[in-house]
Enzyme design. Sequence first.
Site, short mmCIF file in Angstrom:
data_model
loop_
_atom_site.label_atom_id
_atom_site.label_comp_id
_atom_site.label_asym_id
_atom_site.label_seq_id
_atom_site.Cartn_x
_atom_site.Cartn_y
_atom_site.Cartn_z
N ASP A 187 0.87 -1.16 0.00
CA ASP A 187 0.00 0.00 0.00
C ASP A 187 0.92 1.22 0.00
OD1 ASP A 187 -2.28 1.71 0.47
OD2 ASP A 187 -1.60 1.83 2.55
N ASP A 200 -1.54 -0.98 6.31
CA ASP A 200 -1.62 -0.41 7.65
C ASP A 200 -2.55 -1.19 8.58
OD1 ASP A 200 -4.13 0.26 6.80
OD2 ASP A 200 -3.75 2.40 6.64
N ASP A 231 -6.68 -1.73 4.55
CA ASP A 231 -6.13 -2.77 3.67
C ASP A 231 -6.49 -4.18 4.14
OD1 ASP A 231 -4.70 -1.13 1.78
OD2 ASP A 231 -3.35 -0.64 3.41
#
Length: 636
Positions: free
Chosen positions: A336, A534, A538
């Site tokens: 991410d 995180d 996600d």
Amino acid sequence: MDAQVKALSNSTEQAIWLKKILPHAELIAALFSGVLILTGWLFDHNEIHTAAIVSYVAAFIIGGFSKAKEGIEATIEEKELNVEMLMIFAAVGSAIIGYWTEGAILIFIFAVSGALETYTMNKSQKEISALMEIQPEEALRVIDGSEERVHISELALDDIILVKPGERIPADGMITKGRTSIDEAAITGESIPVSKEVDGEVFAGTVNITGSIYIKVTKKSTESLFQKIIQLVQSAQSEKPPSQQFIEKFEGTYVKVVLAVVFLMMFVPHYALGWSWNETFYRAMVLLVVASPCALVSSIMPATLSAISNGARHGILFKGGVHLENLSHLKAIAFDKTGTLTRGKPEVTDVIVREDLDQTELLTVAASIESQSNHPLAQAVVRYAQKQQIAFSSPDHLEDVAGWGVKGQVNGKEWKIGKADFVGREEAFAFASGQAKELAATGKTTVFMADEHGVAAVIALKDLIREETKLALDLLRQEGIYTIMLTGDNEKTAKAIAEEAHLDSFIAECLPEHKVEHLKKLIEKHGTVAMVGDGINDAPALATANIGIAMGEGSDVALETADIVLMKNDLPKIAEAIRLSKKMKRIVKQNVIFSISVITLLIISNFFQVLDLPYGVIGHEGSTILVILNGLRLLK
């Protein structure tokens, strides 16, 4: 009264003594059995045979009790024979044919080996035991100005506690008064103290270093992050990796095969090779010992426990041996962007001002207007002004134009701050020879300011890459890992970030559901794929990947969503975890090959009648101890 105090003191001393002795009871029993064997040998040497047999029997019982009990209970519970039962059969068989000394030595070395196994397994969990011991049991609670010392279990939510310099923090909470530096090594593995002030979050088990602080309790003692870490690692240590599960399933079949071969060994050599009955039975007993898979069974779990403990000590939490084992097969990692590769907060990188204006005066205006907004870009402008030590006040008037920007009045002058279309698109992109377009092409977000004379300035902002990101991705490349970024940003921004971070590839404009689809394609292409995020937005992607890695900064959500948690947002720890996994794989492979080789060599030596029972025991048990000690190298 004195007699009661004395009795209580004696009782306390006995309890402390027992606490120290009990962990070593197995080793003490083994050593005592050795003394009894030596006594029996002396009796036998002086032809006092009855006393010698009594001494040997006592050695059998005292030295073999623990392992015999363990083997019998496991056999009853699992309805499956195990290596402990093989040892019992071998020792009893040796005594039946008159080899009391050899049988007793077998029990002695097997008992010593078992005691050492227990010791080494406990040693592998030392890091967690150390964690459990450092959490304070008491806290200084403050009620209406008065202080009282209470057990942490008595603390309630919103209680105020006082923690003085040098003390460990007893509960998770928020600082309500004071400032200090805190050593959070027990939580994050980071040795450098972290500065904390009012509204700063603190965790149980960490050390208050410099100043006294008042803390409002936000979690019960049983729900603190510290306790969750301990529970998580203990759970991981109890979970067996697939390779260990296979070995244990294999053990039951292997033991049955050994017993069948031993049974044949009791008769076939006598008739086929002309061995005496005594020699035939003796060799069958030696086979029982040397063919036992103790070393093979111990090849994996000590190494896995050591690696999990090592990771916990350095702020890498594995939720089980299976994830640690899978990490060595990793081929690709998807990242991410926000909060993972980048810091997660936009920062001002460029300020370009119209020639007739002063940059400091313009930033004063911008900070005054933006200070009234909670938008991340507005807050970034305010932080930048504060870093430049620019003083500002509230605007005279403010109007929020949703989706476009804000209008504000400062010192009687009207200003606009927002998108290019809000201040005039053509003029905005023509401003300062079109520098805004150049800034946008590098992945930066542009915010324009305008007064009554037109565009006055362009402010460029960017979610900056973490300092350690490039190093982390370079380390992963050295490990042969393909890296890709999945982000919701536009193509230009994503490309700029990917190039700056040294990523192999990127996919832009990804919603959470798109990330899941792309991960499935990556798994089809590469095999074992990890996702780093995180731990909050996600979560679907973390669950889809073969291995979910959360960048948690110690957050509860990260602990719950991912397979591996980096307690500090330290990307290079991923490469460290991969190296740890590969090292564990190498050590396990060494152990398996070594243990099988030793078993094969001992079996062949026994068949050619060149191996006596004591040496067979030493070879067998020695190899077991060696593979365990080899696994413990992962603690370093």
